[in-house]
Scaffold this motif. Structure first.
Motif, PDB file in Angstrom:
ATOM      1  N   ASP A   1       0.827  -1.211   0.000  1.00  0.00           N
ATOM      2  CA  ASP A   1       0.000   0.000   0.000  1.00  0.00           C
ATOM      3  C   ASP A   1       0.861   1.261   0.000  1.00  0.00           C
ATOM      4  OD1 ASP A   1      -2.237  -1.553  -0.021  1.00  0.00           O
ATOM      5  OD2 ASP A   1      -2.748  -1.278   2.097  1.00  0.00           O
ATOM      6  N   LEU A   2       1.983   1.229   0.769  1.00  0.00           N
ATOM      7  CA  LEU A   2       2.887   2.384   0.778  1.00  0.00           C
ATOM      8  C   LEU A   2       3.534   2.569  -0.596  1.00  0.00           C
ATOM      9  CD1 LEU A   2       4.635   1.876   4.259  1.00  0.00           C
ATOM     10  CD2 LEU A   2       3.338   3.894   3.593  1.00  0.00           C
TER      11      LEU A   2
ATOM     12  N   GLU B   1      -1.430   4.053  -2.168  1.00  0.00           N
ATOM     13  CA  GLU B   1      -2.735   3.966  -1.504  1.00  0.00           C
ATOM     14  C   GLU B   1      -2.639   4.451  -0.068  1.00  0.00           C
ATOM     15  OE1 GLU B   1      -5.362   0.588  -1.707  1.00  0.00           O
ATOM     16  OE2 GLU B   1      -4.399  -0.076  -3.558  1.00  0.00           O
ATOM     17  N   LEU B   2      -1.446   4.266   0.495  1.00  0.00           N
ATOM     18  CA  LEU B   2      -1.210   4.710   1.862  1.00  0.00           C
ATOM     19  C   LEU B   2       0.045   5.566   1.842  1.00  0.00           C
ATOM     20  CD1 LEU B   2      -2.115   4.291   4.880  1.00  0.00           C
ATOM     21  CD2 LEU B   2      -0.416   2.469   4.991  1.00  0.00           C
ATOM     22  N   HIS B   3      -0.004   6.742   2.496  1.00  0.00           N
ATOM     23  CA  HIS B   3       1.154   7.635   2.554  1.00  0.00           C
ATOM     24  C   HIS B   3       1.792   7.553   3.938  1.00  0.00           C
ATOM     25  CE1 HIS B   3       0.151   9.457  -1.288  1.00  0.00           C
ATOM     26  NE2 HIS B   3      -1.117   9.477  -0.884  1.00  0.00           N
TER      27      HIS B   3
ATOM     28  N   THR C   1       4.319   5.795  15.291  1.00  0.00           N
ATOM     29  CA  THR C   1       4.488   4.601  14.451  1.00  0.00           C
ATOM     30  C   THR C   1       5.600   4.832  13.436  1.00  0.00           C
ATOM     31  OG1 THR C   1       2.150   4.092  14.703  1.00  0.00           O
ATOM     32  CG2 THR C   1       3.295   3.007  12.895  1.00  0.00           C
ATOM     33  N   ARG C   2       5.634   6.055  12.840  1.00  0.00           N
ATOM     34  CA  ARG C   2       6.676   6.354  11.859  1.00  0.00           C
ATOM     35  C   ARG C   2       8.067   6.284  12.480  1.00  0.00           C
ATOM     36  NH1 ARG C   2       3.671  10.777  10.053  1.00  0.00           N
ATOM     37  NH2 ARG C   2       5.311  12.247  10.640  1.00  0.00           N
TER      38      ARG C   2
ATOM     39  N   GLU D   1       2.636   9.848   5.716  1.00  0.00           N
ATOM     40  CA  GLU D   1       2.016  10.874   6.570  1.00  0.00           C
ATOM     41  C   GLU D   1       0.699  10.395   7.180  1.00  0.00           C
ATOM     42  OE1 GLU D   1       4.965  12.361   4.040  1.00  0.00           O
ATOM     43  OE2 GLU D   1       3.084  11.349   3.489  1.00  0.00           O
ATOM     44  N   ASP D   2       0.119   9.290   6.575  1.00  0.00           N
ATOM     45  CA  ASP D   2      -1.127   8.745   7.136  1.00  0.00           C
ATOM     46  C   ASP D   2      -0.886   8.020   8.459  1.00  0.00           C
ATOM     47  OD1 ASP D   2      -2.519   9.673   4.938  1.00  0.00           O
ATOM     48  OD2 ASP D   2      -2.319   7.786   3.824  1.00  0.00           O
ATOM     49  N   LEU D   3       0.389   7.631   8.681  1.00  0.00           N
ATOM     50  CA  LEU D   3       0.706   6.942   9.935  1.00  0.00           C
ATOM     51  C   LEU D   3       0.989   7.980  11.010  1.00  0.00           C
ATOM     52  CD1 LEU D   3       3.248   4.345   8.459  1.00  0.00           C
ATOM     53  CD2 LEU D   3       0.835   3.959   8.946  1.00  0.00           C
ATOM     54  N   ASP D   4       0.619   7.684  12.258  1.00  0.00           N
ATOM     55  CA  ASP D   4       0.899   8.660  13.320  1.00  0.00           C
ATOM     56  C   ASP D   4       2.400   8.716  13.564  1.00  0.00           C
ATOM     57  OD1 ASP D   4       1.683   6.934  15.767  1.00  0.00           O
ATOM     58  OD2 ASP D   4      -0.148   5.968  15.014  1.00  0.00           O
ATOM     59  N   GLU D   5       2.835   9.805  14.183  1.00  0.00           N
ATOM     60  CA  GLU D   5       4.269  10.076  14.299  1.00  0.00           C
ATOM     61  C   GLU D   5       5.003   8.983  15.087  1.00  0.00           C
ATOM     62  OE1 GLU D   5       7.258  13.684  15.623  1.00  0.00           O
ATOM     63  OE2 GLU D   5       5.113  14.108  15.411  1.00  0.00           O
TER      64      GLU D   5
END
Length: 720
Positions: A693-694, A698-700, A708-709, A702-706
């Motif tokens: 997805d990344l 489909e998934l960015h 998790t990143r 930035e869509d993940l919370d900080e």
């Protein structure tokens, strides 16, 4: 020749005098040789006859001891004559010790009576009678002038001799000197008697726990069986249990114990006193009884069969451990059921089972357990004895080998089943010594001992480098630990073969032709052949077509434990080739071993150590020849490893991992339960979906919370 006097302590009915004799002999400086107490046993028309003690010395010949406890000597001269006549008759069966009608080795008898101060008053002329003060002078009178090293070794072997123990299950008929059958017969004849260390392990008896370690084929099962029989003949009133993991060993144990008892005592064993018994057991009479089931009966503890234990304790791998631990909460005097328990294949038992055996023993807790560090198919080794058996109320270990380690912790280094090329191939492939490192990995090794010195304990020698973590080392097997006669009967290229086929059908067709040739041309018998399938889940289905075609060709086969009773491995009622899964193969051996679908033992990632252990175990079933066959790229990988091993001259040349790398190996190739494997596959699939997805947008990130990143960055060492 031997450098000093060594004593092997067996059992007899005269413990006090035996102790004094041992102490008196140990202080003698100028005598070399071997002393046995409570050995040998001799079968006579009047029943069994046990020699109190025997000295075999290169300078004295054979000296038999008549031990006297207390102040009365009785008719000791008659006893001496009787003793000498019985042993002389036995020794004269060994042609190499006889010239004309005379023994070429002097045979003397001494009566030893430490309880009598004035021995001269009781002595009869020509019949030595001494106490501890006169022993040295009596021995000085005895001299073997014609002695030489070979004659001494043959004499020692004759005293220790336990013939017929390794002879094949039935008489072997051969017509051609160069056939495989003829080669196998010569091999079996060469190893029909025990070596000195094995014999010492049989006789040496300790009050308490004894551990016997050794490679597959070093004789652990034989030593245990003969030890059980020896103790039974010396103490017919003792209750003795022999237990094991592989049920097909039951017949082998009964045969060995029966043979030994008849040979050494002239009597069959009393099977109500010496029991060959399964470890787990179940209701259903003596044939189904087991150590754990008997414990539950004695204590009124709830009994779990395999299914109920698996459900309650979290899967098949934890079933027996859970059942034994639950039972151990109910220890009482009612559990003191045995005088001796001997457990084979202890590496396949949970430590809790050994603890359960220990709790079932009357003091002084005579437990003998044998195991092979390399043959555990679950990938873990037994913990130290202090950890297995726990501490007493004062916090001291219940079992420790300590100062008496030499007698309590016996290592059998010499391997009599596998030739050097077969054994080193099994180790090389089992550990992945010549496996190419997968992409991104530091080593191709699959697993390795945490304790480097163990390599020397199991009979390897450093040829080059240093046997230490983080160091380069080259290990070889010596002629001492891998006798050369085991490999000299055939070319190395005939002893071991790794063969790749295009597909399973081609593999099976080749196997069928080979088995027919073995039986029709090679003079091998049906029970000289074992076909091992390494995957227990698919063994029945995969071997079905092969067995069907062999049946159509007139060759009878059976699947061990499926077409036969669970306790039967080789059929004795009709000539039949044994097909088996890997677990039932353990503890058994044959001249020709075929390992089929071997590609299933290769791969990457979790569980690989267990798969390689299966391959190791399968290869080490072979007494002479082994064929490792399969198909596909994974089979080619095994062939590449074997070719590299062969190119190196059957030595193990590798860099020993340091602690950090050892830890990684344990994680990467760890064994997983079916449930854990499913969970791992599910998580890998979820991670693949996330990455996909990344990648597709489909998934960015930035869509993940900080948080998790940041965690992903840290774990993957990159930017997310």
């Amino acid at each position: 020749m031997t450098e000093r006097l060594t004593i092997t302590r067996g059992v007899n009915k005269k413990p006090v005098t035996t102790d004094v004799l041992e102490q008196s002999l140990e202080v003698l400086q100028d005598i070399q040789g071997e002393v046995f107490t409570g050995y040998p046993l001799v079968a006579t028309p009047d029943g069994k006859y046990s020699i109190d003690a025997t000295l075999v010395s290169p300078s004295k010949g054979i000296v038999l001891f008549d031990l006297i406890e207390g102040p009365g000597v009785g008719d000791y001269a008659e006893r001496q004559d009787d003793l000498a006549n019985k042993i002389e008759a036995r020794l004269k069966l060994h042609r190499e010790l006889v010239k004309g009608r005379q023994l070429v080795v002097p045979l003397s008898v001494i009566s030893f009576a430490p309880g009598i101060a004035n021995v001269e008053a009781a002595a009869v002329e020509g019949y030595p009678l001494v106490n501890e003060h006169g022993l040295a002078a009596a021995l000085n009178e005895m001299n073997w002038l014609e002695s030489n090293d070979d004659l001494y070794r043959m004499t020692l072997s004759a005293i220790e001799s336990l013939s017929s123990i390794r002879k094949s299950r039935s008489k072997r008929e051969v017509h051609r000197e160069d056939s495989r059958g003829a080669k196998l017969k010569r091999l079996e004849d060469s190893i029909a008697t025990l070596d000195h260390r094995q014999n010492k392990a049989v006789i040496e008896t300790v009050d308490g726990v004894q551990r016997i370690r050794g490679l597959a084929g070093s004789g652990k099962t034989i030593v245990l069986a003969l030890k059980a029989a020896y103790l039974h003949t010396q103490h017919p009133d003792w209750r003795i249990a022999v237990t094991f993991h592989t049920r097909s060993l039951k017949g082998q144990f009964r045969r060995l114990i029966n043979n030994f008892c008849i040979e050494q005592s002239g009597e069959e064993p009393d099977w109500t006193k010496i029991r060959v018994i399964n470890a787990w057991g179940a209701p259903g009479g003596d044939a189904r009884d087991g150590v754990y089931y008997e414990y539950c009966r004695a204590t009124g503890t709830e009994f779990f069969d395999f299914r109920s234990a698996s459900n309650k304790f979290g899967g098949s791998e934890r079933a027996f451990d859970g059942a034994c631990q639950a039972a151990l909460t109910n220890v009482s005097d009612a559990t003191l059921l045995y005088d001796v328990i001997l457990a084979d294949e202890a590496q396949d038992f949970p430590p809790s089972f050994l603890k359960l055996c220990y709790s079932m023993l009357k003091p002084p807790k005579r437990l003998v357990y044998a195991y092979d560090e390399l043959q555990n198919l679950s990938g873990t080794s037994l913990p130290p004895s202090e950890e297995i058996f726990g501490n007493d109320e004062h916090g001291q270990p219940l079992v420790t080998f300590g100062d008496d380690r030499r007698r309590r912790d016996v290592i059998l280094q010499k391997c009599y089943r596998n030739s050097r090329p077969v054994l080193v191939s099994a180790h090389g492939l089992g550990f992945g010594i010549y496996r190419d490192a997968p992409q991104g990995a530091e080593t191709g090794l699959v697993q390795i001992f945490d304790y480097p010195a163990l390599w020397e304990e199991i009979g390897y020698k450093v040829q080059e480098g240093q046997l230490a973590k983080g160091q380069h080392v080259v290990l070889e097997r010596t002629a001492e630990t891998s006798p050369r006669f085991l490999e000299e009967h055939s070319d190395i290229d005939d002893l071991v073969q790794f063969i790749r086929f295009d597909d399973e059908a081609q593999q099976n067709e080749w196997l069928i032709q080979q088995i027919k040739r073995n039986l029709q041309e090679d003079e091998l018998r049906h029970d000289d052949i074992i076909v091992i399938h390494s995957d227990p889940r698919t063994a029945r289905g995969s071997t079905g077509p092969i067995r069907r075609q062999l049946f159509e060709a007139g060759v009878q086969t059976h699947l061990a434990g499926v077409d036969t009773d669970a306790d039967v491995f080789f059929r004795t009622d009709t000539p039949s080739v044994t097909f088996t899964g890997i677990y039932r193969a353990k503890g058994n051996e044959a001249g020709m071993v075929y390992v089929i679908n071997a590609q299933d033992c290769n791969g990457t990632g979790a569980g690989l150590a267990s798969l390689r252990n299966r391959l190791f175990t399968a290869i080490t079933r072979s007494k002479a020849w082994v064929r490792v066959i399969g198909y596909g790229s994974r089979m080619q990988g095994l062939i590449d490893e074997y070719e590299a091993l062969k190119h190196h001259g059957f030595v193990l040349d590798f860099n020993y991992p340091d602690d950090a790398l050892l830890g990684k190996l344990r994680i990467v190739h760890r064994d997983l339960s079916p449930q854990e494997r499913q969970r791992l596959e599910r998580k890998k699939s979820q991670l693949a979906d996330l990455l996909s997805d990344l990648d597709s947008g489909e998934l960015h990130p930035e869509d993940l919370d900080e948080a998790t990143r940041e965690k992903l960055k840290r774990l993957l060492g990159g930017s997310v």
